[in-house]
Design an enzyme around this catalytic site. Sequence first.
Site, PDB file in Angstrom:
ATOM      1  N   HIS A  86       0.854  -1.192   0.000  1.00 18.27           N
ATOM      2  CA  HIS A  86       0.000   0.000   0.000  1.00 18.27           C
ATOM      3  C   HIS A  86       0.884   1.234   0.000  1.00 18.27           C
ATOM      4  CE1 HIS A  86      -3.456   2.569   0.735  1.00 18.27           C
ATOM      5  NE2 HIS A  86      -2.663   3.251   1.532  1.00 18.27           N
ATOM      6  N   ASP A 167     -15.214   3.159   7.523  1.00 13.88           N
ATOM      7  CA  ASP A 167     -14.127   3.975   6.976  1.00 13.88           C
ATOM      8  C   ASP A 167     -14.575   4.723   5.721  1.00 13.88           C
ATOM      9  OD1 ASP A 167     -11.314   4.893   6.685  1.00 13.88           O
ATOM     10  OD2 ASP A 167     -11.574   3.861   4.786  1.00 13.88           O
ATOM     11  N   ARG A 174     -14.249  13.197   6.331  1.00 11.58           N
ATOM     12  CA  ARG A 174     -12.968  13.841   6.630  1.00 11.58           C
ATOM     13  C   ARG A 174     -12.503  14.675   5.457  1.00 11.58           C
ATOM     14  NH1 ARG A 174      -9.342   9.097   7.377  1.00 11.58           N
ATOM     15  NH2 ARG A 174      -7.720  10.644   7.643  1.00 11.58           N
ATOM     16  N   SER A 189      -7.519   4.210   9.093  1.00  9.68           N
ATOM     17  CA  SER A 189      -8.265   4.128   7.837  1.00  9.68           C
ATOM     18  C   SER A 189      -7.579   3.146   6.868  1.00  9.68           C
ATOM     19  CB  SER A 189      -8.334   5.536   7.222  1.00  9.68           C
ATOM     20  OG  SER A 189      -8.762   5.489   5.898  1.00  9.68           O
ATOM     21  N   LYS A 193      -8.689  -1.243   6.197  1.00 12.65           N
ATOM     22  CA  LYS A 193      -8.991  -1.829   4.873  1.00 12.65           C
ATOM     23  C   LYS A 193      -8.010  -2.948   4.523  1.00 12.65           C
ATOM     24  CE  LYS A 193      -9.092   2.381   3.445  1.00 12.65           C
ATOM     25  NZ  LYS A 193      -9.196   3.718   2.891  1.00 12.65           N
TER      26      LYS A 193
HETATM   27  N1  URA Z   1      -5.765   6.849   2.453  1.00 14.07           N
HETATM   28  C1  URA Z   1      -6.755   6.263   3.178  1.00 14.07           C
HETATM   29  O1  URA Z   1      -7.261   5.220   2.806  1.00 14.07           O
HETATM   30  N2  URA Z   1      -7.146   6.864   4.302  1.00 14.07           N
HETATM   31  C2  URA Z   1      -6.621   8.018   4.761  1.00 14.07           C
HETATM   32  O2  URA Z   1      -7.016   8.493   5.795  1.00 14.07           O
HETATM   33  C3  URA Z   1      -5.598   8.626   3.996  1.00 14.07           C
HETATM   34  C4  URA Z   1      -5.178   8.017   2.843  1.00 14.07           C
END
Ligand code: URA
Length: 430
Positions: A86, A167, A174, A189, A193
């Site tokens: 990621h 999320d 957000r 966050s 995932k």
């Molecule tokens: N990517 C995400 O999935 N969440 C965040 O808060 C920032 C970047």
Amino acid sequence: MVSAQSAVSVIAAKRDGDELSDDQIAWVVDAFTRGEVADYQMAALAMAIVWRGMTRREIATWTRAMIESGRRMDFTDLPRPTVDKHSTGGVGDKITLPLAPVVAACGAAVPQLSGRGLGHTGGTLDKLESIPGWRADVPVERMRAMLTDPSVGAVVCAAGADLAPADKRLYALRDVTGTVESIPLIASSIMSKKIAEGTAALVLDVKVGGGAFMKDADAARDLARTMVELGTDAGVRTVALLTDMDTPLGRTAGNALEVAESVEVLAGGGPADVVELTLTLTREMLAQAGIHDVDPADALADGRAMDRWRAMIAAQGGDPDAPLPRARHTEVITADQSGTLTRLDAMGVGLAAWRLGAGRARQGDPVQFGAGVEMHAKPGESVTAGQPLLTLHTDTPESIPAARDALRGAYVIGAEPGTDTPLVLDRIAP
Ligand code: URA
């Protein structure tokens, strides 16, 4: 039935700097998911978290609550180890495109749930959607089939609505309430995932610099450590690399432009920095997956990674041989003097690509697949007055002046050779 007063008490506790209990966190995330805590209450809580922060225990509980708001996928029955990567997001960051097929060609399975771009950083799904026919939505049984298929072994797709739904809702809030920039919220966050997607191992590419969320190395290191701990505690073998995002990666920023560059890498060519980061991250991923004695450079050189790419694209409806979309207009910016390019600012290039139409201002907006910026020189290279420095690509020529504005001061030509910034700045292991 819990009264709205409970939400107020959780918000007030965090506002006053108190540590939230596990029960408070589990309740508020669950009630938000069910619609019992209103968006404006969650937005107020997010702002209190931005200001007051969270302890490691609070972050771990918050992350668990986000995972439990939806389903957790399980790929433990696959015939090969699963590992994912990621990136926290950057300009020209197309690394997933060559990386997923290289890792698959080396024997691991890559179950990657990816996102679309927002703002100046691109999104992997937007890039792949520029390939005619390619579809981001893949049901979980189809994902499993692709991961099991010995000729594919990787899937890059959108997260289903039932994966960490808390999320999804919170991130959208957000985004419009100035509460993205918080290490507890970003870490929970991302990791909710990644843990819910069911990968056994994870390599995080935490970007640092002008074109990244984290401008400062200490903050990036803190984010990386937090995410590595969350992953490790959840049983996912996790390491993080801190990598430079002061300069864009590669020579293109924009969806189809980046796909074309990724295909060059898969064909054994491509820009040196993209190849280097792809191989570095692949080696980390293979080590996390317990695969040793395999050199990913061989998979790039002998065409095995390209074969995987073609199979992976075709399995999601894409035509790997179809011509990629091209923008209707181009404009060249030339060097105004001779010398060495000493700086090419990632934020300037990212903003220019976004304004040309490669990115979106609001979730759900369409993107122009052909739009973006092509970079003919990178820092450290010599340029001569009058030579092309950047080419702007767009379907909307009226966006060119705003893109030029974004690039004002974003590149510097000097007499001295620039200093070389290493691509990988640090490694954070459990
Ligand atoms: N990517 C995400 O999935 N969440 C965040 O808060 C920032 C970047």
